[in-house]
Design a protein around this motif. Structure first.
Motif, PDB file in Angstrom:
ATOM      1  N   ASP A 204     -62.719 -34.826 -61.291  1.00 54.77           N
ATOM      2  CA  ASP A 204     -63.503 -35.939 -61.815  1.00 54.77           C
ATOM      3  C   ASP A 204     -64.517 -36.436 -60.803  1.00 54.77           C
ATOM      4  O   ASP A 204     -65.487 -37.110 -61.169  1.00 54.77           O
ATOM      5  N   TRP A 205     -64.331 -36.092 -59.532  1.00 54.93           N
ATOM      6  CA  TRP A 205     -65.300 -36.520 -58.527  1.00 54.93           C
ATOM      7  C   TRP A 205     -66.639 -35.801 -58.714  1.00 54.93           C
ATOM      8  O   TRP A 205     -67.664 -36.289 -58.236  1.00 54.93           O
ATOM      9  N   ILE A 206     -66.649 -34.693 -59.418  1.00 58.09           N
ATOM     10  CA  ILE A 206     -67.917 -34.055 -59.776  1.00 58.09           C
ATOM     11  C   ILE A 206     -68.725 -35.001 -60.653  1.00 58.09           C
ATOM     12  O   ILE A 206     -69.944 -35.158 -60.477  1.00 58.09           O
ATOM     13  N   ARG A 207     -68.052 -35.647 -61.596  1.00 63.44           N
ATOM     14  CA  ARG A 207     -68.723 -36.640 -62.453  1.00 63.44           C
ATOM     15  C   ARG A 207     -69.280 -37.784 -61.608  1.00 63.44           C
ATOM     16  O   ARG A 207     -70.429 -38.229 -61.818  1.00 63.44           O
TER      17      ARG A 207
ATOM     18  N   GLY B  11     -60.638 -28.062 -59.295  1.00 64.41           N
ATOM     19  CA  GLY B  11     -59.378 -28.792 -59.279  1.00 64.41           C
ATOM     20  C   GLY B  11     -59.001 -29.324 -57.912  1.00 64.41           C
ATOM     21  O   GLY B  11     -58.026 -30.066 -57.779  1.00 64.41           O
ATOM     22  N   GLN B  12     -59.761 -28.958 -56.871  1.00 68.77           N
ATOM     23  CA  GLN B  12     -59.515 -29.470 -55.525  1.00 68.77           C
ATOM     24  C   GLN B  12     -60.783 -30.067 -54.909  1.00 68.77           C
ATOM     25  O   GLN B  12     -60.845 -30.305 -53.709  1.00 68.77           O
ATOM     26  N   TYR B  13     -61.782 -30.336 -55.741  1.00 64.69           N
ATOM     27  CA  TYR B  13     -63.092 -30.708 -55.224  1.00 64.69           C
ATOM     28  C   TYR B  13     -63.066 -31.954 -54.338  1.00 64.69           C
ATOM     29  O   TYR B  13     -63.641 -31.959 -53.242  1.00 64.69           O
ATOM     30  N   LYS B  14     -62.428 -33.004 -54.780  1.00 58.44           N
ATOM     31  CA  LYS B  14     -62.429 -34.236 -53.978  1.00 58.44           C
ATOM     32  C   LYS B  14     -61.753 -34.013 -52.631  1.00 58.44           C
ATOM     33  O   LYS B  14     -62.124 -34.634 -51.627  1.00 58.44           O
ATOM     34  N   THR B  15     -60.785 -33.109 -52.593  1.00 60.53           N
ATOM     35  CA  THR B  15     -60.071 -32.812 -51.354  1.00 60.53           C
ATOM     36  C   THR B  15     -60.926 -31.987 -50.402  1.00 60.53           C
ATOM     37  O   THR B  15     -60.884 -32.191 -49.185  1.00 60.53           O
TER      38      THR B  15
END
Length: 515
Positions: A298-301, A240-244
């Motif tokens: 969604d950045w994981i995608r 939930g904080q991946y892109k950050t």
């Protein structure tokens, strides 16, 4: 068709049961027995440097990579045995060994994953000339006929590829679903050997390798560990904080860490997307800020789409994946052979005199892993600032990285070098700007360069030659660390202007304090 014919399953980077179409194909063929084989490449145990980056051969594996491969193979073998099957692990030329085994045990044919790399493609052509070879797409999100356009028309940039794909598959449920792991498999051929055989046993020498604890993460090989990591990471606190968090340099959970299991085929991208979709569906109920968590996760995608793009581009390029040079206008002037060789060796050893680069290279050497941010920086420095052929860097990464896969590694190096698709000339990182932005206090560099730990926190640790410049008539560099950087780059000064040379007085051998 009768059920009296054995089949051979030839495994490469697909060391898993879950979402692996090779098992489904074996069941569809009604194999009476199943010979499951992995061939360790003949170059695996050679010293680095014995294979030129220009040769169509795989690079030797570091001890860390051998450890990861061994653990993944042993994990898969245990799981296969639970289904009544087994695994044979050989070392040598797969093009010869697979054909020989198929003939020796009367196999009706060979089932394998369609290869991306040119070495593996050449081997598969050789096997296909000896026996029936059934190739399937595995380890990717899409089959070739599911691409938004024919492979020959693959868009010139990732952004264009992503737009076209999202137009026809706008949401995660529109992507192909993963297959379930088999609940049974045909038995093992009675006379066939099992386990590690011959020179493949050299992998056992890597069993006790351990990543340096300063890396803050220990990779556990094998499919069960990969599936567990997937389950643990998909939470509001992490995914939930991946892109950050993804541009951070260290820590266990700022990155998904999925890449090692993906590279070895212990985890499939379709399984990741399926689990990501299920996680995102729970956010409104279990997360205080569901929209932000959805956007970050969604950045994981997006990262998986990057991987997908590089794989299809590598198939389109073939041997040209490994060719080409950097545009001269954006790279340092090419060095002569002697100077380039010295620059490459100092880069590999983490002794360029630029702590931001050297810290990353030392982390890579003792952990087999490096953050995305550092990969881009050390690559840019080698190609753009030192003027070394990008293929030398790509080969070193292939040797060292636990998560190496040919398409992503060589594709990323080509991309950064500014050749091939989307050949922009502005992918040149300013080392001091990057250091100030991502490690302003120098904690990262002092972790991996203990020679600098006694310098005060701040940009002095990224430009120690300034801190040592007024040291009592001597340079003052501790230990054997370079007293000056291998190169001075125009543009660094603007990010070092506020550093006042710090007087340092030697007080113990190899250690310094402020005077």
């Amino acid at each position: 068709m009768t059920s009296t014919d054995p089949w051979l399953v030839w495994l490469n980077e697909d060391l898993r049961l879950d979402d692996n179409p090779l098992w489904q194909a074996a069941l569809e063929e009604r194999a009476s027995h199943l010979l499951v084989v992995h061939v360790v490449a003949e170059t695996t145990f050679q010293p680095f440097g014995s294979v030129s980056p220009g040769e169509p051969r795989l690079q030797p594996l570091s001890t860390g990579r051998q450890h990861a491969l061994l653990g993944s193979l042993e994990s898969l073998r245990t799981r296969l045995q639970a289904l009544g099957s087994d695994l044979l692990i050989l070392h040598g030329d797969a093009a010869q060994l697979i054909g020989q085994l198929a003939r020796q045990y009367g196999c009706r044919g060979v089932i394998t994953r369609r290869a991306t790399g040119v070495v593996e493609q050449r081997q598969q052509r050789a096997v296909a000339s000896q026996c029936r070879l059934r190739q399937l797409n595995s380890g990717l999100l899409l089959d070739e006929d599911e691409l938004p356009e024919p492979l020959a028309a693959l868009p010139e940039s990732f952004s264009a590829f992503r737009r076209k794909l999202e137009k026809v598959r706008p949401s995660l449920p529109d992507m192909p679903a993963p297959l379930q792991a088999p609940s049974r498999l045909p038995g093992w051929p009675e006379a066939a050997p099992r386990g590690l055989q011959g020179a493949a046993r050299h992998l056992l020498e890597a069993r006790h390798w351990q990543a340096d604890t300063r890396g803050e993460y220990t990779f556990a090989p094998g499919e069960p560990a990969g599936l567990q990591r997937l389950q643990d990471y998909l939470s509001p606190a992490f995914a939930g904080q991946y892109k950050t968090t993804r541009n951070r340099l260290s820590g266990a959970d700022f990155s998904t860490r999925f890449s090692v299991w993906l590279a070895l085929g212990c985890l499939s991208p379709r399984r990741i997307l399926d689990a990501l979709h299920n996680f995102q569906a729970t956010l409104p109920e279990h997360c205080a800020h569901p929209q932000a968590a959805f956007k970050d996760s969604d950045w994981i995608r997006v990262e998986l789409l990057w991987r997908e793009y590089f794989h299809w581009d590598a198939r389109r390029l073939g041997r040209h994946t490994f060719t080409g040079e950097s545009p001269g206008h954006d790279a340092a002037q090419p060095r002569n052979h002697e100077l380039a060789s010295e620059a490459l060796e100092r880069w590999q050893a983490g002794m360029t005199g630029v702590p931001w680069v050297d810290a990353g290279m030392r982390e890579l050497a003792v952990t087999g892993w490096l953050s995305n941010r550092m990969r881009q920086n050390v690559a840019s420095f080698l190609v753009k600032d030192l003027g070394v052929d990008w293929r030398q860097g790509a080969a070193w990464f292939e040797h060292q990285l636990l998560d190496h896969d040919v398409a992503s590694n060589w594709g990323n190096w080509r991309y950064l070098a500014g050749i091939g698709r989307d050949p922009r000339g502005d992918r040149h990182f300013n080392m001091m700007k990057q250091a100030r932005q991502h490690d302003p206090l120098g904690h990262y560099v002092s972790r991996w360069l203990p020679e600098l730990a006694t310098l005060p926190a701040g940009m002095q640790r990224h430009a120690p030659w300034l801190a040592w410049s007024s040291s009592s008539g001597r340079n003052g560099s501790p230990g054997h660390y370079p007293r000056e950087p291998l190169t001075h780059v125009e543009g660094w000064e603007a990010h070092l202007a506020d550093i006042t040379p710090t007087r340092v007085t030697p007080w113990l051998s190899g250690s310094f304090e402020r005077g």
